[in-house]
Design an enzyme around this catalytic site. Structure first.
Site, PDB file in Angstrom:
ATOM      1  N   ASP A  71      17.887 -30.192 -35.790  1.00 37.34           N
ATOM      2  CA  ASP A  71      16.653 -29.481 -36.185  1.00 37.34           C
ATOM      3  C   ASP A  71      16.839 -28.786 -37.518  1.00 37.34           C
ATOM      4  OD1 ASP A  71      15.745 -29.991 -33.591  1.00 37.34           O
ATOM      5  OD2 ASP A  71      16.403 -28.021 -32.862  1.00 37.34           O
ATOM      6  N   HIS A 114      18.819 -27.255 -32.084  1.00 44.78           N
ATOM      7  CA  HIS A 114      19.703 -28.422 -32.021  1.00 44.78           C
ATOM      8  C   HIS A 114      20.269 -28.590 -33.432  1.00 44.78           C
ATOM      9  CE1 HIS A 114      16.476 -29.317 -29.094  1.00 44.78           C
ATOM     10  NE2 HIS A 114      17.367 -30.012 -28.402  1.00 44.78           N
TER      11      HIS A 114
HETATM   12  C1  XUL Z   1      13.770 -31.386 -23.488  1.00 46.59           C
HETATM   13  C2  XUL Z   1      14.254 -29.992 -23.610  1.00 46.59           C
HETATM   14  C3  XUL Z   1      15.227 -29.735 -24.714  1.00 46.59           C
HETATM   15  C4  XUL Z   1      16.301 -28.768 -24.354  1.00 46.59           C
HETATM   16  C5  XUL Z   1      17.361 -28.624 -25.414  1.00 46.59           C
HETATM   17  O1  XUL Z   1      12.858 -31.551 -22.483  1.00 46.59           O
HETATM   18  O2  XUL Z   1      13.861 -29.132 -22.875  1.00 46.59           O
HETATM   19  O3  XUL Z   1      14.517 -29.310 -25.823  1.00 46.59           O
HETATM   20  O4  XUL Z   1      15.791 -27.511 -24.080  1.00 46.59           O
HETATM   21  O5  XUL Z   1      17.924 -29.833 -25.775  1.00 46.59           O
END
Ligand code: XUL
Ligand code: CO
Length: 440
Positions: free
Chosen positions: A104, A101
């Site tokens: 992150d 993300h």
């Molecule tokens: C949350 C989840 C996230 C997604 C990406 O449950 O799985 O980490 O994979 O935003």
């Protein structure tokens, strides 16, 4: 460059006889299974958030994780140290891909301008490390859920200022994903859902969410981003009811808003089980609708009703998941992202390696077994035979659209004996066990 994981050296394949916990027992990256190597079949990816950023905080206590890069006090120094640690980790585990993300990898600044410039600085470092270490970005995504501004959602918020902010953040996240050669881009609907319909206009929120996604499609075209767009379903958490509930709900949404040609699905095992499905059910639903995009490889706990994001260690589940992937002709340009975290009590840095080894070996074993099952065909042949009454005579006429109710009624009236055959579930389960146990 500083070494962050001093106690662990490169992990290599030693085979199932090895008792060395720091070795692969089943994942032999260059071994050929069918027409390609295990590495190419599995396309393993590291999740940046669970591996580098998370510190083990839960509702009842602060973080427990021992992470040497956490010694950095300045936020940007911390982000840089993390990035270096990430590449050391991928190198030592022979992981080809990673996912992140935006938040992150770089910290938020005082406003969007500063936040974007933090991101740019880290992306430059990341790009350089990717080149040096020969690592690839499986997917990028935007965190549109952690900051309090997203309290009512991002694409589904009631506040137009937040909608605009989300669009701006999303635009930048697509930009950096393109810059880093990302092969996919994921939309997981963080807070796109509701707690109560007493204060929610569901239709308006879904229309707006589709508007945001159409803008993303237009923007990707505008800048020439060729990566695959993916939606990741989840039925609950953080909201009581997430709009992207499961694969079927996402397909219905995509079709209603004419987004289906631009999106495929990123399926997470623990999200599937929270929705009351198996991982295999979700993968098959996507596969038969030509919408299987990528997988978030983890597992839930059958005794707990929330997203525990554990490393996958259940061979039965990984076998059936890989069975679907093989039937799909592979998962590329998607991959298997370990959206999984070590338990709070597994706080030593070595635990990260042991967890990934467990997950990678479990999927490698699943791949081997699934391949043999498909090659020998006991399940395929059984299923084929089960529906064989549709291969000839009146069955064939139905399939070919040659007859209707009148002909079928006539047939039923004349046919005085209906005979069914057993579904043989227990026999088939035992065959799967046999293949798992026999594979060495
Ligand atoms: C949350 C989840 C996230 C997604 C990406 O449950 O799985 O980490 O994979 O935003
Ligand atoms: Co996920």
């Amino acid at each position: 460059m500083k070494e962050y994981f001093k106690n662990v050296s490169k992990i290599s394949y030693e085979g199932p006889e090895s008792k060395n916990p720091y070795s692969f027992k089943y994942y032999n990256p260059d071994e050929i299974i069918g027409n390609k190597s295990m590495r190419e079949h599995l396309r393993f990816a590291m999740s940046y958030w669970h591996t580098l950023t998370a510190d083990g905080t839960d509702q009842f206590g602060i973080g427990t994780m021992i992470r040497s890069w956490n010694n950095e006090n300045d936020k940007m120094d911390l982000a840089k140290a993390r990035m270096e640690a990430a590449f050391e980790f991928m190198d030592k585990l022979d992981l080809d891909y990673f996912c992140f993300h935006d938040r992150d990898i770089a910290p938020e600044g005082k406003d969007l301008t500063e936040t974007d410039s933090n991101l740019d600085e880290i992306v430059t470092i990341c790009k350089d490390l990717m080149k040096k270490n020969n690592k690839k970005l499986l997917w990028g995504t935007a965190n549109l859920f952690s900051n309090p501004r997203f309290v009512h959602g991002a694409g589904t918020t009631c506040n137009v200022d937040v909608f605009a902010y989300a669009a701006g953040q999303l635009k930048k996240a697509i930009d950096i994903t393109k810059e880093l050669g990302g092969e996919n881009y994921v939309f997981w609907g963080g807070r796109e859902g509701y707690e109560t319909l007493l204060n929610t206009d569901m239709e308006f929120e879904l229309d707006n969410f589709a508007r945001l996604l159409h803008m993303a499609v237009d923007y990707a075209k505008e800048i020439g981003f060729k990566g695959q767009f993916l939606i990741e379903p989840k039925p609950k958490e953080p909201t009581k009811h997430q709009y992207d509930f499961d694969v079927a709900a996402v397909l219905a949404f995509l079709r209603k808003y004419e987004l289906d040609k631009y999106f495929k699905i990123n399926i997470e095992a623990n999200h599937a089980t929270l929705a009351g499905h198996t991982f295999q059910h979700e993968i098959q639903t996507a596969r038969i609708n030509n919408a299987l995009g990528s997988l978030d490889a983890n597992q839930g706990d059958p005794n707990l009703g929330w997203d525990t994001d554990q490393f996958p260690t259940n061979i039965y589940d990984t076998t059936l998941a890989m069975y679907e992937v093989l039937k799909n002709g592979g998962i590329a340009p998607g991959g298997l992202n370990f959206d999984a975290k070590v338990r709070r009590a597994s706080f030593e840095p070595e635990d990260l390696f042991l967890a990934y080894i467990a997950g990678m070996d479990t999927f490698a074993k699943g791949l081997r077994v699934a391949y043999k099952l498909l090659e020998d065909g006991p399940i395929e042949n059984f299923i084929k035979e089960k529906y064989s009454s549709f291969n000839s005579k009146i069955g064939k006429d139905i399939i070919e659209g040659k007859i209707g109710f009148n002909e079928l009624e006539k047939y039923a009236l004349e046919n005085t004996s209906i005979e069914n055959k057993s579904g043989r579930q227990e026999m088939l389960e035992s065959i799967v066990n046999q293949y798992i146990l026999e594979d060495k």
